[in-house]
Design an enzyme around this catalytic site. Sequence first.
Site, PDB file in Angstrom:
ATOM      1  N   SER B 187       0.809  -1.046  -0.436  1.00 12.31           N
ATOM      2  CA  SER B 187      -0.205   0.133  -0.053  1.00 12.31           C
ATOM      3  C   SER B 187       0.903   1.234  -0.432  1.00 12.31           C
ATOM      4  O   SER B 187       0.698   1.947  -0.596  1.00 12.31           O
ATOM      5  CB  SER B 187      -0.946  -0.075   1.491  1.00 12.31           C
ATOM      6  OG  SER B 187      -0.850   0.030   2.836  1.00 12.31           O
ATOM      7  N   HIS B 215      -4.901  -4.340  -1.718  1.00 12.28           N
ATOM      8  CA  HIS B 215      -4.542  -3.069  -2.393  1.00 12.28           C
ATOM      9  C   HIS B 215      -4.831  -3.987  -3.665  1.00 12.28           C
ATOM     10  O   HIS B 215      -5.275  -2.776  -4.900  1.00 12.28           O
ATOM     11  CB  HIS B 215      -3.848  -3.032  -2.176  1.00 12.28           C
ATOM     12  CG  HIS B 215      -3.707  -2.017  -0.978  1.00 12.28           C
ATOM     13  ND1 HIS B 215      -4.549  -0.490  -0.735  1.00 12.28           N
ATOM     14  CD2 HIS B 215      -3.349  -2.438   0.430  1.00 12.28           C
ATOM     15  CE1 HIS B 215      -4.466  -0.077   0.172  1.00 12.28           C
ATOM     16  NE2 HIS B 215      -3.948  -1.320   1.072  1.00 12.28           N
ATOM     17  N   LYS B 246     -11.750  -1.664  -0.776  1.00  7.35           N
ATOM     18  CA  LYS B 246     -11.178  -0.572  -1.006  1.00  7.35           C
ATOM     19  C   LYS B 246     -11.681  -0.366  -2.616  1.00  7.35           C
ATOM     20  O   LYS B 246     -12.963   0.089  -3.063  1.00  7.35           O
ATOM     21  CB  LYS B 246      -9.041  -0.905  -1.515  1.00  7.35           C
ATOM     22  CG  LYS B 246      -9.039  -0.761   0.380  1.00  7.35           C
ATOM     23  CD  LYS B 246      -7.804  -1.316   0.044  1.00  7.35           C
ATOM     24  CE  LYS B 246      -6.894  -1.303   1.942  1.00  7.35           C
ATOM     25  NZ  LYS B 246      -7.430  -0.107   2.762  1.00  7.35           N
TER      26      LYS B 246
HETATM   27  C1  LIG Z   1      -2.332  -4.858   3.087  1.00  2.54           C
HETATM   28  C2  LIG Z   1      -3.938  -5.072   3.465  1.00  2.54           C
HETATM   29  N1  LIG Z   1      -4.285  -5.595   4.161  1.00  2.54           N
HETATM   30  C3  LIG Z   1      -5.809  -5.472   5.121  1.00  2.54           C
HETATM   31  C4  LIG Z   1      -6.588  -3.595   4.926  1.00  2.54           C
HETATM   32  C5  LIG Z   1      -7.242  -3.578   6.368  1.00  2.54           C
HETATM   33  O1  LIG Z   1      -8.163  -3.743   4.917  1.00  2.54           O
HETATM   34  P1  LIG Z   1      -9.834  -2.777   6.362  1.00  2.54           P
HETATM   35  O2  LIG Z   1     -10.132  -1.394   5.859  1.00  2.54           O
HETATM   36  O3  LIG Z   1     -11.370  -3.300   5.536  1.00  2.54           O
HETATM   37  O4  LIG Z   1     -10.321  -2.912   7.872  1.00  2.54           O
HETATM   38  C6  LIG Z   1      -5.452  -3.046   4.725  1.00  2.54           C
HETATM   39  C7  LIG Z   1      -5.974  -1.784   4.750  1.00  2.54           C
HETATM   40  O5  LIG Z   1      -5.596  -0.516   5.899  1.00  2.54           O
HETATM   41  C8  LIG Z   1      -4.546  -3.044   3.383  1.00  2.54           C
HETATM   42  O6  LIG Z   1      -3.573  -1.556   3.204  1.00  2.54           O
END
Ligand SMILES: Cc1ncc(COP(=O)(O)O)c(C=O)c1O
Lengths: 87, 400
Positions: B187, B215, B246
């Site tokens: 990310s 992502h 996302k």
């Molecule tokens: C790599 C990754 N995994 C998981 C998440 C968590 O997603 P969520 O916003 O659905 O909790 C994020 C987002 O912040 C992320 O960047």
Amino acid sequence: MSGIQEDDDLVFHKITSLLEPLNEKGVKLTRETDIIADLEIDSVSLLDVVMDIEDNYDISIPVNTISEIKTIGELVDAIHKIKKEQS
Amino acid sequence: MSLFEKFEDKSRLLKGLLEQSPRDPFSVSMDEMLGPTRAMVKGKEIVLAGTNNYLGLTYDEGAIEAACDAVKSSGTGTTGSRFANGTYAGHKELEADLAEFLGYKHCIVFSTGYQANLGAISALAAPPNDVILIDADCHACIYDGCQLSGAETIRFRHNDPESLDKRLSRLGPEVKGKLVCLEGMYSMFGDVAPVKEFVEVAHKHGAQVLLDEAHSFGVFGEGGRGVCERDGVLADVDFYTGTFSKSLASIGGFVASNHPELEYLRFSSRPYVFTASPSPANVAAASAALKKISTDSSMRTRLWENAERIHAAFTQLGFELCAPASPVIAVKLKNKEEAFMAWNVLMENGVYVNLAIPPGTPNAASILRLSVSAAHTNEDLDVVVDAYTTLSQILAKGAA
Ligand SMILES: Cc1ncc(COP(=O)(O)O)c(C=O)c1O
């Protein structure tokens, strides 16, 4: 006995040489130095230093172990312990 | 006041930077949303270029209608966990739809992506005989999953299958389960994992792979199934995790797998059992977005066009970029101070991006993370390029 002492010194020197570039305040590095508090480095940078140590000694140091380590001396001892277990 | 001391130490480091900064990058409020790519911030219209709205579906008409219908028919909240009273027909249908779209046999929907990773990792690996191996740059929720599991956790070098290989080789015969965790696209820098090589290394050592495509879902692969689809190893991934927050433009998360044992998570995963399920509106919006993604690839095409345009423009302006063209385009600045200054310049010129400074950034870099969206219009991107042009001139003057 002197063998252990020497080996200990080598590990200690290796660690201090890896920490020295992060030692912005020029703190004197001893076995008692608290890596995060005294050197004001963050826990992520410490993990990255540990990765260099791992590759240098061909050992794996679990994150769980690192999070329990405060001082340089404790890191030296942990490396010796793991070297013995993983060799 | 000893409970609060630790915050003071940390905030002291930030305080100097914040005092110098005209705006606080960490407490921006979108006072009014004008659409997927625009908002009013303190009376000024801003182009949003620091979101995760890759496909731009947050204002998709079908998704809005489905969410409104779901609220009317099923209520505003479920008031219970998936394990108890919080599983509705919508949750089951979405699980089936996700499994079908990705081509896995099983899927479990969680309340967020954070909880999906937390729940999968903590339930799958357990001390004392399991070991988790994680990419050093993994997201906080993967680190937290390891901590909640309590299993021994070993980091390998970011995007380096050989580093993983070495660490798997060192494990002794007492180790039973081995779980390797990595992400598709990362990310912060927008760099992409060599998923195929990682899967090969892991399986060679009898380890299983958990791949977080948070992502990259909807973004990579011919059908939008992520980096593992692009690399031709979708069916070889043991546990595929993702988020609705996302490309699916909602809130929630999931784990998909071909292992029938995945179903054990429904009673052994604390982040599944002990929290309320995603609301009917969230589920309906994600379902509608998924249908759109599976039938219409034009958003993905547009997203990549936008990514290429911005990446080329920034390269031409002489910025140091953190990765080849992808929907996340991160510019590296000299240090925290310069990054704060640059972030303010962009806001003054009508562009919101994410400021990321150490700790918590890869290689302790200070970066401005920009993300493009399929919903960015050419005019939006003109504003972005103009703002970065102004920034590059200011940086050049500072360096001269
Ligand atoms: C790599 C990754 N995994 C998981 C998440 C968590 O997603 P969520 O916003 O659905 O909790 C994020 C987002 O912040 C992320 O960047």
